[in-house]
Scaffold this motif. Structure first.
Motif, mmCIF file in Angstrom:
data_model
loop_
_atom_site.group_PDB
_atom_site.id
_atom_site.type_symbol
_atom_site.label_atom_id
_atom_site.label_comp_id
_atom_site.label_asym_id
_atom_site.label_seq_id
_atom_site.Cartn_x
_atom_site.Cartn_y
_atom_site.Cartn_z
ATOM 1 N N ILE A 1 0.852 -1.231 0.199
ATOM 2 C CA ILE A 1 0.113 -0.179 -0.145
ATOM 3 C C ILE A 1 0.958 0.909 -0.024
ATOM 4 C CG2 ILE A 1 -1.916 1.151 1.227
ATOM 5 C CD1 ILE A 1 -2.888 -1.101 2.250
ATOM 6 N N LEU A 2 1.043 1.684 -1.383
ATOM 7 C CA LEU A 2 1.642 3.123 -1.261
ATOM 8 C C LEU A 2 1.081 4.423 -1.533
ATOM 9 C CD1 LEU A 2 4.820 1.393 -3.279
ATOM 10 C CD2 LEU A 2 4.626 2.201 -0.887
ATOM 11 N N MET A 3 -0.327 4.252 -1.400
ATOM 12 C CA MET A 3 -0.796 5.449 -1.778
ATOM 13 C C MET A 3 -2.448 5.469 -1.151
ATOM 14 S SD MET A 3 -3.492 5.485 -4.282
ATOM 15 C CE MET A 3 -3.618 7.078 -4.652
ATOM 16 N N HIS A 4 -2.981 6.435 -0.859
ATOM 17 C CA HIS A 4 -4.370 6.620 -0.323
ATOM 18 C C HIS A 4 -5.200 7.452 -1.202
ATOM 19 C CE1 HIS A 4 -2.389 4.644 3.112
ATOM 20 N NE2 HIS A 4 -3.505 4.280 3.488
ATOM 21 N N HIS A 5 -6.219 6.844 -1.703
ATOM 22 C CA HIS A 5 -7.235 7.486 -2.452
ATOM 23 C C HIS A 5 -8.554 7.894 -1.574
ATOM 24 C CE1 HIS A 5 -9.669 8.579 -5.956
ATOM 25 N NE2 HIS A 5 -10.622 7.510 -5.550
ATOM 26 N N ARG A 6 -8.675 9.298 -1.854
ATOM 27 C CA ARG A 6 -9.716 9.736 -0.811
ATOM 28 C C ARG A 6 -11.130 9.440 -1.400
ATOM 29 N NH1 ARG A 6 -9.234 13.618 3.167
ATOM 30 N NH2 ARG A 6 -7.056 13.853 2.134
ATOM 31 N N ILE A 7 -12.265 9.087 -0.985
ATOM 32 C CA ILE A 7 -13.648 8.915 -1.210
ATOM 33 C C ILE A 7 -14.328 10.092 -0.758
ATOM 34 C CG2 ILE A 7 -15.572 7.292 -1.181
ATOM 35 C CD1 ILE A 7 -13.067 6.211 -2.458
ATOM 36 N N HIS A 8 -14.911 10.930 -1.313
ATOM 37 C CA HIS A 8 -15.859 12.135 -0.766
ATOM 38 C C HIS A 8 -16.615 12.379 -1.890
ATOM 39 C CE1 HIS A 8 -13.870 15.147 -3.039
ATOM 40 N NE2 HIS A 8 -13.011 14.497 -3.148
ATOM 41 N N ASP A 9 -17.831 12.645 -1.483
ATOM 42 C CA ASP A 9 -19.287 13.151 -2.094
ATOM 43 C C ASP A 9 -19.002 13.956 -3.346
ATOM 44 O OD1 ASP A 9 -21.622 12.054 -2.490
ATOM 45 O OD2 ASP A 9 -22.495 13.957 -2.074
ATOM 46 N N GLY A 10 -17.975 14.768 -2.937
ATOM 47 C CA GLY A 10 -17.572 16.018 -4.021
ATOM 48 C C GLY A 10 -16.723 15.588 -5.072
ATOM 49 N N SER A 11 -16.322 14.370 -5.253
ATOM 50 C CA SER A 11 -15.070 13.928 -6.250
ATOM 51 C C SER A 11 -15.862 13.667 -7.586
ATOM 52 C CB SER A 11 -14.689 12.430 -5.916
ATOM 53 O OG SER A 11 -15.820 11.517 -5.928
ATOM 54 N N GLU A 12 -15.197 13.793 -8.533
ATOM 55 C CA GLU A 12 -15.882 13.529 -10.026
ATOM 56 C C GLU A 12 -16.324 12.316 -10.177
ATOM 57 O OE1 GLU A 12 -16.686 14.652 -14.006
ATOM 58 O OE2 GLU A 12 -16.415 15.774 -12.190
ATOM 59 N N THR A 13 -15.744 11.186 -9.401
ATOM 60 C CA THR A 13 -16.346 9.931 -9.668
ATOM 61 C C THR A 13 -17.667 9.684 -9.048
ATOM 62 O OG1 THR A 13 -14.028 8.995 -9.687
ATOM 63 C CG2 THR A 13 -15.788 7.398 -9.129
#
Length: 271
Positions: A211-223
């Motif tokens: 694990i070498l990075m962390h992806h932020r999950i939030h409601d404002g993301s494009e995804t």
């Protein structure tokens, strides 16, 4: 390997006024092997400029944006190093990311992409394991075998049920891939489409299970936005049809759609 002059660029794609941009920049400044770092944006503003000035970073403004495809290709085009990581403004990278990527590059002259295992950031909390992350890790397991990294069959196997490759964890070896890599046929699945295209190019997919990075999950993301308006579902089906007969692709997409909606659920803490 020269640990003081890396052949690597972090190109940070910044959009608007993200409250997480500085955290991303700090994680890149903390790399054990220094890299070239710059900010690429199509939404030039004082907020981005102030952070760039604080960390002595150049800001390159894309005259053709905004748009994910245009922004990503612009970022890669303006990197001066062989290896390029498109760093997403909301995400963070562990200090050893660059060092381990360069070691992989030394092993494979025909490297196409290097990518890593990852965790998530939900409501400012690090989450390194859950059901969806475990499924993706199982899908990626074939590429932990060095004998399969150059196998198109193995490369395609990790993409056939969805994009198990975390886009911001990817480093491109620009010596070996076709450029520009991303096309504007899709809004959500540009990365999945690009990795599928690369399975038709001879070379290695190097997966690092650390694990070498962390992806932020939030409601404002494009995804999250694209999931809500169903763009993601239509594009998922188009991608699945590259791997499966149409009837099977539709069945898989029904299950895949349920999983994609977990983005907003996980952000709300309802996983």
């Amino acid at each position: 390997m020269n640990m003081y002059a890396s052949d690597h660029t972090f190109a940070i794609c910044a959009y608007g006024e993200s409250p997480y941009l500085e955290e991303c920049v700090k994680s890149l400044a903390a790399q054990t092997v220094p890299s070239e770092v710059f900010i690429a944006t199509s939404t030039d503003c004082t907020f981005i400029r102030n952070i760039a000035e604080r960390y002595d970073l150049d800001v390159l403004v894309n005259p053709n944006g905004p748009g994910i495809c245009e922004d990503w290709n612009f970022a890669v085009k303006n990197a001066s190093k062989r290896y390029v990581t498109i760093a997403h403004q909301d995400d963070t990278y562990e200090p050893d990311y660059c060092r381990k990527m360069l070691l992989a590059g030394e092993k494979y002259n025909d490297l196409l992409i290097y990518f890593t295992n990852y965790g998530e950031i939900r409501r400012d909390t690090i989450v390194d394991d859950d059901r969806l992350l475990s499924v993706k890790r199982r899908l990626l397991k074939p590429l932990t075998n060095p004998n399969k990294r150059r196998s198109a069959k193995a490369q395609r196997s990790v993409l056939r049920f969805g994009s198990s490759i975390c886009c911001p964890s990817v480093t491109l070896d620009t010596n070996n891939i076709p450029l520009p890599l991303f096309t504007n046929e899709m809004k959500s699945n540009l990365d999945w489409q690009a990795w599928e295209r690369l399975t038709h190019t001879q070379g290695a997919f190097y997966y690092d299970p650390t694990i070498l990075m962390h992806h932020r999950i939030h409601d404002g993301s494009e995804t999250s936005r694209l999931i809500k308006d169903d763009t993601r579902t239509k594009e998922d089906l188009a991608m699945l049809e590259k791997f499966w007969p149409v009837p099977l692709a539709k069945i898989i997409n029904m299950f895949y759609r349920k999983g994609q909606h977990s983005n907003s659920l996980r952000e709300a803490g309802r996983n």
